[in-house]
Design a protein around this motif. Sequence first.
Motif, PDB file in Angstrom:
ATOM      1  N   ASN A 317      33.919  -1.186  -0.363  1.00 38.59           N
ATOM      2  CA  ASN A 317      34.523  -2.495  -0.181  1.00 38.59           C
ATOM      3  C   ASN A 317      33.422  -3.553  -0.088  1.00 38.59           C
ATOM      4  O   ASN A 317      32.581  -3.499   0.809  1.00 38.59           O
ATOM      5  CB  ASN A 317      35.381  -2.509   1.091  1.00 38.59           C
ATOM      6  N   ALA A 318      33.429  -4.506  -1.021  1.00 39.32           N
ATOM      7  CA  ALA A 318      32.354  -5.501  -1.074  1.00 39.32           C
ATOM      8  C   ALA A 318      32.341  -6.399   0.148  1.00 39.32           C
ATOM      9  O   ALA A 318      31.270  -6.857   0.588  1.00 39.32           O
ATOM     10  CB  ALA A 318      32.479  -6.339  -2.339  1.00 39.32           C
ATOM     11  N   SER A 319      33.509  -6.676   0.728  1.00 42.24           N
ATOM     12  CA  SER A 319      33.558  -7.558   1.895  1.00 42.24           C
ATOM     13  C   SER A 319      33.066  -6.857   3.157  1.00 42.24           C
ATOM     14  O   SER A 319      32.489  -7.488   4.047  1.00 42.24           O
ATOM     15  CB  SER A 319      34.990  -8.050   2.112  1.00 42.24           C
ATOM     16  N   GLN A 320      33.258  -5.549   3.226  1.00 37.43           N
ATOM     17  CA  GLN A 320      32.830  -4.804   4.408  1.00 37.43           C
ATOM     18  C   GLN A 320      31.398  -4.287   4.284  1.00 37.43           C
ATOM     19  O   GLN A 320      30.684  -4.191   5.285  1.00 37.43           O
ATOM     20  CB  GLN A 320      33.786  -3.625   4.645  1.00 37.43           C
ATOM     21  N   PRO A 322      28.640  -5.312   1.689  1.00 32.86           N
ATOM     22  CA  PRO A 322      28.154  -6.013   0.486  1.00 32.86           C
ATOM     23  C   PRO A 322      26.895  -5.400  -0.118  1.00 32.86           C
ATOM     24  O   PRO A 322      26.779  -5.311  -1.335  1.00 32.86           O
ATOM     25  CB  PRO A 322      27.892  -7.433   1.001  1.00 32.86           C
TER      26      PRO A 322
END
Length: 339
Positions: A317-320, A322
């Motif tokens: 997950n890029a938001s969690q 990066p």
Amino acid sequence: MSGYDSLNLGEEHGHRIDALKRSQDTFERNTDYALSNLTSKLFDIEETVERLEDRGRSTTRRFDTLETDLNEAKESAEARSDELEESISATETGLERLTTRVSALERHLRQAEGAVVVDLDVDRGGKLRGLGLAVEEGLAAEEALLSAHQRNVLQIRITHYQQARQALAGHRSTVRDAAAVLASTAAGDRRRKKAEQEFTKAAAEAHKSQERIGRLAESAQGAQAEQAADHARRAKSAATIEAGQRARTQLRVRLRSRLSDALTGTDLLPVWFTTALGPTAPPRRAEEWLETALDVLAYRVTHQVTDPVLALGSAPNASQAPRQAARFKELKRDLRDWG
């Protein structure tokens, strides 16, 4: 007319006739000579034309021969190209068949009793993951620092402010010197006119510099604050960055040794490895292949990827995460050259 006169007249006509005959003979000889020269020149011209025509025909024949040779060479090259394409196609087909057979054989070996698959992900005591996390921590600390370009931009802002202050000091010094001359000289003094000009010019330049300093001061102060903060971060994270660099070296040395043993051993490589990287290094780009393989091993051990088929596992997950997501995309691009 007397007989004597008639005789003289006859002789005179005779001389004239003889002279005309001689002139006619001379004219005929000259005409014959000129005609002979013209005939000779015409003959030479005809020979020259014939030689040129022969050369032209020879050149045409040579051109035709060259054109024929060129066409034959072109046809031969096209034929060889077709043969090469057929050979490449046959080689690719053979390679596909060989790959299929190798895969089938490998599956058979994996199902055979006693078959051993190398575990490239084993990490007893979590030491390898600890090194990987130290590497990530060092990289994260390094990313928080200003780049060389950013530091240069800050220094330029500060330098412009300093140069403006120096220029203002120089203009003010000129104003003071000119004012001193004006105060100490009479109206007719020759130095006075020059001092007046210098005073007027320097005063105007000082005013411009003062306005420029006002615009640059805030920018320079902000740049100095950013520099100070960056220096503080560097001092605080220096140990972390250095530890990350040491950890990277240790991790890659250990993984390289593990991979070397696996490649030279008799045990089977994991499915995720052969799917992503193939069974062995290509001869011409072996070092590039090896570096990519080490990158993948480091990624798996650091982020605890244990997927038996996918080399990088599922996309993070890029938001969690990066940094992990960015590394995942980078490695996925690198693997396109080998899978």
